[in-house]
Design a protein around this motif. Structure first.
Motif, mmCIF file in Angstrom:
data_model
loop_
_atom_site.group_PDB
_atom_site.id
_atom_site.type_symbol
_atom_site.label_atom_id
_atom_site.label_comp_id
_atom_site.label_asym_id
_atom_site.label_seq_id
_atom_site.Cartn_x
_atom_site.Cartn_y
_atom_site.Cartn_z
ATOM 1 N N LEU A 1 -0.615 8.016 -3.987
ATOM 2 C CA LEU A 1 -0.612 8.251 -2.542
ATOM 3 C C LEU A 1 0.402 9.332 -2.170
ATOM 4 N N TRP B 1 0.823 -1.212 0.000
ATOM 5 C CA TRP B 1 0.000 0.000 0.000
ATOM 6 C C TRP B 1 0.860 1.266 0.000
ATOM 7 N N SER C 1 -6.050 -3.329 2.835
ATOM 8 C CA SER C 1 -6.879 -2.985 1.673
ATOM 9 C C SER C 1 -7.417 -1.560 1.745
ATOM 10 N N THR D 1 -6.263 5.641 -6.675
ATOM 11 C CA THR D 1 -6.181 5.224 -5.268
ATOM 12 C C THR D 1 -7.207 5.999 -4.451
ATOM 13 N N HIS E 1 3.160 1.934 -1.811
ATOM 14 C CA HIS E 1 3.536 2.255 -3.193
ATOM 15 C C HIS E 1 2.309 2.427 -4.095
ATOM 16 N N TRP E 2 1.126 2.554 -3.486
ATOM 17 C CA TRP E 2 -0.064 2.765 -4.307
ATOM 18 C C TRP E 2 0.108 4.017 -5.158
#
Length: 401
Positions: A17, A11, A46, A87, A13-14
Motif C-alpha cells: 500500500l 489495512w 476489507s 494488495t 499496514h497492508w
C-alpha cells in the motif's frame, strides 16, 4: 478545531500500500469513503478505495512505472484496479457530475477534492484520509455526523436522490447500520421520492434490500420505511415487521448470523405465490427463489433433523424460526452442529436381497429411507434390519400378485 487522525488499523499496514501511494506522488492519494468511516468507528475494513487528482492515464503511467499491476476496470468513470504486492485497491480520479438520470451519471474529472466530495451521497461517506499520516479531511461535517450517528445527505437531499434513486434505499440501509435518529430533511426527501424506486433495475433494489435486512437495526428502520410507504412502489407485499422482529431475536438467541433470505421471507406473507412473485420481480437467483418459496411452508417432516435432511439445513432453520416451532432455538443449534448424513445403503443392496432392478427397487429404497429418517438416522446395523424387512415385504407382495 484540531485535526483528526485515523487510529491505527490493520489495512494501513497492508503490503504494497505504501509503495502504491508513493508511486502516485505526495498529496496525490487519499483513502476515501467506507475505509475511513469504518476505521473511525473501529469496524474491520476489507476494501480500500483511493481517490486521486491525477487523471486515469497518468495514474496508469505512474503505477506501471513502479512495477504495480494495473487493470483498467472502469476507465470511463476514472477507476483502475491496482495490485501491489498482492494488495488490491481501486484508484479513482476525482470527479464531478455533468449529467445524471437517476440511474447513471456522466462525469468529468477534476482536481478539486471538495468537488469530488460534493457528488457523494452521505456526509459520513465523504471523508478522506492521508494513508501515511492518517490525517482526515472533512468537507461536509461528516465527522460530527459520524459521532452523532446522524445519516444525512450532502447538500439538497432531493437533488442527491434525483442523481441516483438507489440512494433512497441506501439512506435506510446506512441508517440501520450506523444511524441513531434519521435526518428529518433526508427522511422527508426519501418519502417524497419513493416512487422513483420504480425506475431502478430490480437487481439493484434486491442488492440493497438484502443488505438492509441483515443490518444491525433493520427491524426499527424497516418499521420506519413501512410507516413512510417506501416499499409500496416496488414491493407492496411487505406490510408488517413483527415476523422479522421475531426471526431476528431467534437468530440472535441461537447465535446465528442474520440471514438475508430468511429475513426477506419474514417480511412477506406465508404464501408461495407471493414468494414466487417477489423472487422473480427482484431477479433473485434460482437457489434464492426456491428457498424463499420453501420458507412459506411450515412442514418439518416430523422433526427438525428430518427437515434438514429433506430440504437443507438453512431451509429447516427457516421453518423453525418463521413458524414459531416451540424449541426453535435449541433445534437450530443442534442442526448447526449436525453433519447431515447420506443414506448408508443403495439399490444394489436391495437387489442382493432378491428384488428385481427397476421400479420395485426404487420404491423399496424410498421405503427404507423413509423409515431411516423416521427413526432419526440410525446406524448401519439398524439400516440393514430395515432393508431386510422392506425387501421381505416387497417379495411377499410380488409373489402374491
Amino acid at each position: 478545531m484540531d485535526s483528526v487522525k485515523l487510529p491505527d488499523a490493520p489495512w494501513r499496514h497492508w503490503p504494497g500500500l505504501d509503495r502504491l501511494t508513493a508511486a502516485l506522488g505526495p498529496g496525490n492519494a487519499r483513502v476515501v469513503g467506507g475505509a475511513v468511516r469504518d476505521t473511525l468507528l473501529g469496524i474491520p475494513v476489507s476494501d480500500v478505495d483511493i481517490a486521486t487528482p491525477l487523471d486515469p492515464q497518468e495514474v496508469i503511467r505512474r503505477l506501471e512505472r513502479a512495477g504495480i499491476k494495473v487493470i483498467p476496470t472502469g476507465l470511463a468513470h476514472g477507476t483502475v484496479t491496482a495490485v501491489s504486492s498482492g494488495t488490491v485497491v481501486e484508484v479513482t480520479t476525482l470527479r464531478r457530475d455533468l449529467e445524471t438520470d437517476g440511474r447513471h451519471a456522466t462525469v468529468a474529472f477534476t482536481d478539486d477534492w471538495k468537488e469530488d466530495a460534493a457528488r457523494r451521497d452521505f456526509t459520513i461517506n465523504a471523508l478522506y484520509a492521508d494513508p501515511a499520516t492518517g490525517e482526515v479531511f472533512d468537507y461536509f461535517d461528516g465527522l460530527a455526523d459520524l459521532e452523532a450517528r446522524h445519516v444525512r445527505f450532502i447538500g439538497d437531499p432531493l437533488l442527491r436522490i434525483a442523481e441516483d434513486h438507489l440512494r433512497i434505499l441506501r439512506f435506510f440501509r446506512f441508517l440501520a447500520r450506523f444511524g441513531d435518529t434519521p435526518d428529518p430533511a433526508s427522511l422527508d426527501a426519501c418519502t417524497a421520492r419513493a416512487n422513483d424506486l420504480m425506475a431502478l433495475s430490480r437487481e439493484r433494489i434486491a442488492d440493497e434490500l438484502l443488505k438492509l435486512v441483515v443490518a444491525k437495526d433493520a427491524v426499527r428502520v424497516i418499521a420506519l420505511m413501512l410507516e413512510r410507504g417506501i416499499f409500496r412502489p416496488v414491493i407492496p407485499e411487505i406490510v408488517a415487521v413483527e415476523r422479522l422482529a421475531r426471526v431476528a431475536a431467534l437468530e440472535a438467541e441461537a447465535g446465528l448470523e442474520p440471514d438475508p433470505i430468511r429475513r426477506l421471507a419474514a417480511l412477506l406473507p406465508a404464501d408461495a405465490a407471493v414468494a414466487e412473485s417477489v423472487g422473480a420481480r427482484l431477479k433473485l437467483s434460482n437457489v434464492q427463489r426456491k428457498r424463499l418459496i420453501a420458507a412459506t411452508d411450515a412442514d418439518l417432516f416430523g422433526a427438525p433433523r428430518a427437515a434438514a435432511y429433506r430440504l437443507g439445513r438453512d431451509e429447516a432453520i427457516d421453518r423453525l424460526f418463521l413458524f414459531d416451532w416451540p424449541t426453535a432455538v435449541a433445534d437450530a443449534r443442534d442442526l448447526t452442529g449436525w453433519d447431515i448424513p447420506r443414506l448408508p445403503i443403495s439399490g444394489g443392496a436391495l437387489i442382493q436381497r432378491g428384488l428385481s432392478k427397476g421400479p420395485d427397487v426404487a420404491r423399496a429404497l424410498r421405503a427404507v429411507e423413509n423409515q431411516w429418517v423416521a427413526e432419526d438416522f440410525p446406524g448401519d446395523d439398524r439400516v440393514a434390519q430395515i432393508a431386510d424387512a422392506v425387501a421381505d415385504q416387497a417379495l411377499r407382495s410380488s409373489s402374491s400378485e
